[in-house]
Each structure stands twice: as C-alpha cells, then as structure tokens.
Enzyme design. Structure first.
Site, PDB file in Angstrom:
ATOM      1  N   ASP A  14      18.043 -82.476 -31.036  1.00  0.00           N
ATOM      2  CA  ASP A  14      19.454 -82.193 -31.740  1.00  0.00           C
ATOM      3  C   ASP A  14      19.853 -80.804 -31.076  1.00  0.00           C
ATOM      4  O   ASP A  14      18.909 -80.014 -30.224  1.00  0.00           O
ATOM      5  CB  ASP A  14      19.070 -81.681 -33.246  1.00  0.00           C
ATOM      6  CG  ASP A  14      20.496 -80.957 -33.817  1.00  0.00           C
ATOM      7  OD1 ASP A  14      21.429 -81.632 -33.937  1.00  0.00           O
ATOM      8  OD2 ASP A  14      20.276 -80.187 -34.543  1.00  0.00           O
ATOM      9  N   ASP A  16      22.053 -77.930 -32.379  1.00  0.00           N
ATOM     10  CA  ASP A  16      22.315 -76.803 -33.242  1.00  0.00           C
ATOM     11  C   ASP A  16      20.830 -76.411 -34.186  1.00  0.00           C
ATOM     12  O   ASP A  16      20.399 -77.129 -34.739  1.00  0.00           O
ATOM     13  CB  ASP A  16      23.627 -76.920 -34.264  1.00  0.00           C
ATOM     14  CG  ASP A  16      24.635 -76.948 -33.351  1.00  0.00           C
ATOM     15  OD1 ASP A  16      24.734 -76.616 -32.240  1.00  0.00           O
ATOM     16  OD2 ASP A  16      25.737 -77.584 -34.006  1.00  0.00           O
ATOM     17  N   ASP A 137      16.357 -79.991 -36.912  1.00  0.00           N
ATOM     18  CA  ASP A 137      16.093 -78.786 -37.916  1.00  0.00           C
ATOM     19  C   ASP A 137      16.690 -79.488 -39.085  1.00  0.00           C
ATOM     20  O   ASP A 137      16.202 -78.786 -40.164  1.00  0.00           O
ATOM     21  CB  ASP A 137      16.660 -77.816 -37.596  1.00  0.00           C
ATOM     22  CG  ASP A 137      18.458 -77.953 -37.494  1.00  0.00           C
ATOM     23  OD1 ASP A 137      18.938 -76.791 -38.284  1.00  0.00           O
ATOM     24  OD2 ASP A 137      19.030 -78.721 -37.064  1.00  0.00           O
TER      25      ASP A 137
END
Length: 172
Positions: A14, A16, A137
């Site tokens: 990912d 961000d 996250d």
C-alpha cells in the site's frame, strides 16, 4: 544482503501510511516539486514534505536484489498524484538515482477494493496469489487473504520491518 530466507515471488505495498507517512489524497496539495536538499523528498504547494519512511528504500532494494516482483496496490482517491509523487521522487536504485516508481513492476492505484488490485496484478503477472505478500496499514484490506495472499498489517508508525517479517514467516 539477507541470507537463509525464501523470498516470495511478489511483494505488494500500500502507499499511504505504509511507504510514506501521509495520505496523498488529503494531506498534501499538488503541484509537487523535488526538494533542493534531498532528491528523495518532494515538497507540495504549501511546503509539506513527501518522502518514504526511512527504511523503505533499503527494503525495496533488498527485495529487488532477491528478484522479487514489487507492486503497489492503493485505494487512493488521487491516483494521478500518487503516481506523480513516485515519478518525481528520486531514490537510489541499483547504484544510481532513479524515479521511485521504477522499483515497481505494477502500480495499481484507484479507489475501490484491494481485491480488484490483486486480481489485476495476478492476471498481468501470472504470479499465484499464494506467492504474494501484501503490506498495508488498514486491517480491512485483509480481505485479500481470501485469494490466498499473505497479509501483514503494518502496525509500527515509522518502520515497515518487512525483513523481520520474512525471517519469521517464510521458509528458508
């Protein structure tokens, strides 16, 4: 160089809060320009810095050295800016400064389910889902485990620590 680890064929990240400490679609504003002091840092319209977490470039290079296919799967609402940042950010790759995007074979960035990102990566690469590891996250993206992908939720704020994960979870 890391020894005695069987690396997966594909590691997907990912963006961000996994590779960089912000949301590209809400925390920064285009246009982006390279920092005068560090080619790995971008500056947005208001002076906010965009850069990878400190350990990311080394991790990406080690995985590249191990011939692992590297990919991005991001549900950002600003895919244009995510790709622009990866293109403008210059990081050491194989001994010279290159756009960070060159680390990644596939960059899948658009709003929606990570399942769709992974299906495209699988269809385009031919890599079995069971040979993929995904770092993110957000626990909601654990849904990719239904495809057979190994999911690792990034919990630490400043470090991905992928090499420790691989030592503990992969055979070697």
């Amino acid at each position: 160089m890391v020894k005695n680890i069987e690396f997966p064929k594909c590691v997907v990240f990912d963006l961000d809060y996994t590779l960089w400490p912000l949301w590209i679609d809400t925390h920064v504003t285009a246009p982006f320009k390279p920092s005068k002091n560090d080619p790995g840092v971008l500056i947005d319209k208001y002076g906010t810095e965009i850069c990878f977490y400190s350990d990311i470039t080394g991790i990406l290079q080690e995985l590249r050295n191990q011939k692992v296919t590297l990919c991005v799967a991001s549900r950002t609402c600003a895919p244009k800016y995510a790709k622009q940042a990866l293109n403008l950010m210059k990081v050491p790759i194989d001994g010279s400064l290159k756009p960070a995007i060159e680390f990644f074979t596939y960059v899948k960035a658009w709003p929606g389910s990570k399942m769709d990102h992974f299906k495209e990566i699988h269809n385009e690469s031919g890599i079995d889902y069971r040979e993929m590891v995904f770092f993110d996250d957000e626990s909601r993206n654990r849904e990719v485990e239904r495809l057979g992908v190994t999911f690792l939720e990034k919990i630490k704020k400043n470090s991905l620590n992928i090499l420790s994960f691989l030592k503990n979870h992969m055979h070697g």
